[in-house]
Write an enzyme that holds these catalytic residues in place. Sequence first.
Site, mmCIF file in Angstrom:
data_model
loop_
_atom_site.group_PDB
_atom_site.id
_atom_site.type_symbol
_atom_site.label_atom_id
_atom_site.label_comp_id
_atom_site.label_asym_id
_atom_site.label_seq_id
_atom_site.Cartn_x
_atom_site.Cartn_y
_atom_site.Cartn_z
ATOM 1 N N GLU A 104 -3.331 7.611 -4.104
ATOM 2 C CA GLU A 104 -3.331 6.330 -3.390
ATOM 3 C C GLU A 104 -3.137 5.185 -4.367
ATOM 4 O O GLU A 104 -3.823 5.109 -5.390
ATOM 5 C CB GLU A 104 -4.650 6.153 -2.636
ATOM 6 C CG GLU A 104 -4.669 4.914 -1.765
ATOM 7 C CD GLU A 104 -6.009 4.731 -1.053
ATOM 8 O OE1 GLU A 104 -7.040 4.654 -1.726
ATOM 9 O OE2 GLU A 104 -6.003 4.671 0.192
ATOM 10 N N TYR A 160 0.861 -1.192 0.000
ATOM 11 C CA TYR A 160 0.000 0.000 0.000
ATOM 12 C C TYR A 160 0.892 1.236 0.000
ATOM 13 O O TYR A 160 1.903 1.282 0.701
ATOM 14 C CB TYR A 160 -0.898 -0.011 1.235
ATOM 15 C CG TYR A 160 -1.711 1.252 1.398
ATOM 16 C CD1 TYR A 160 -2.979 1.350 0.844
ATOM 17 C CD2 TYR A 160 -1.196 2.355 2.085
ATOM 18 C CE1 TYR A 160 -3.723 2.514 0.967
ATOM 19 C CE2 TYR A 160 -1.932 3.530 2.206
ATOM 20 C CZ TYR A 160 -3.189 3.593 1.643
ATOM 21 O OH TYR A 160 -3.920 4.747 1.766
#
Length: 386
Positions: free
Chosen positions: A197, A109
């Site tokens: 993101e 992530y």
Amino acid sequence: MKIHEYQAKELFRQYDVPVPEGKAAVTVDQAVEIAGGLGGYPVVVKAQIHAGGRGKGGGVKLAKSQEEAREHAEAILGMNLVTPQTGPEGRLVQKLLVEAGQDIREELYLSLLVDRDSARVVIMTCREGGMDIEEVAERSPEKIIKVAVDPLLGLQGYHLRELIFGLDLPKEVQKSFAGLVRNLFTLFVEKDCSLVEINPLIITGGDEVLALDAKVDIDSNALFRHKDILSYRDTDEEDPLEVEASEFNLNYINLDGNVGNIVNGAGLAMATMDIIKKAGAEPANFMDVGGGATAEMVENGLRIILRDEKVKAVLINIFGGILRCDVFAEGVVQAAKSVGLNIPVVVRMEGTNVEEGRRILAESGLNLLTAVDLKDAAEKIAAAVK
Ligand code: GDP
Ligand code: MN
């Protein structure tokens, strides 16, 4: 402003942030043709909507052949995709992204966002990326590494080392990870992003680091200097009433309650929503027609709010400073006549020429309830929707 994954990946390519090969499609045939041009299978067919969690809702599918690519494209295009982020009503899928399938060894992530408290760009990363990052954040927050970058100093080597050692990244991928973060940071600053993101950021079997997913939000106030990004706007993904309000320069956000409200000034609008709630009702929207609003803007605002089916009553709360109360009252009367009122409207106004304004409303012959103050307005509106 939100943009689609395929658009975010276009930006990534411009900044040398590695992404899988792929293209967007609006028809099934197009999707199949793109799949055929990717140099082999599997390919991935991905729904393009302004919401995440698509994998869980069936909006991301792996195809091992041309036939399967067609099947998935047929199933996803035009589907009403429900994900944890769309709400139960879901979102109609009108575009697809077809990409070369990747050999995923690990899902990480990575995100960049503006942290208002520290006035810095915060980079967050985690070795355990993928579809359940929220769970990781809750269960073991220590696994998420955060680095704050002072915008005046910019990204430094020690920031990158902190991320890499925090992740305990294997040697082979450290350099490409660092390069990717560097490029992403440049993109973030140059394009005035509020959020970037990547979930998942993958490490492939061949030790490549690649953005498999991409979410980019741009600060709307900076769009005037990003004409290229402005063309990415997809109004199909936005609330139709909000789109119309933005054309009239009204600050409007659609909410869940049934009391429509029109207010001049953002602070007064917030206070008005508070008193509506305090009186036991729920606001149907936030609408700030601006401190220097004209009667015409009030009319536009009223027209938009009355088109919202859940609205059962409207509260108009105006402080007549730049906009005088008599001018405003005439605007309301004109608006009410032109749009046709069939629900209760409570008007509270205060300020310059308020007596004259009240007289105009009282003599209009319209079914307008006048309130003497904010508390009175809130009580009258709460009673009206009960
Ligand atoms: P999201 O669910 O909206 O966040 O969509 P993502 O783009 O993150 O895709 C969801 C999941 O699909 C990813 O976490 C991957 O596990 C999987 N996925 C996406 N692309 C590929 C691919 O090329 N190969 C494989 N094997 N899985 C993929
Ligand atoms: Mn994702």
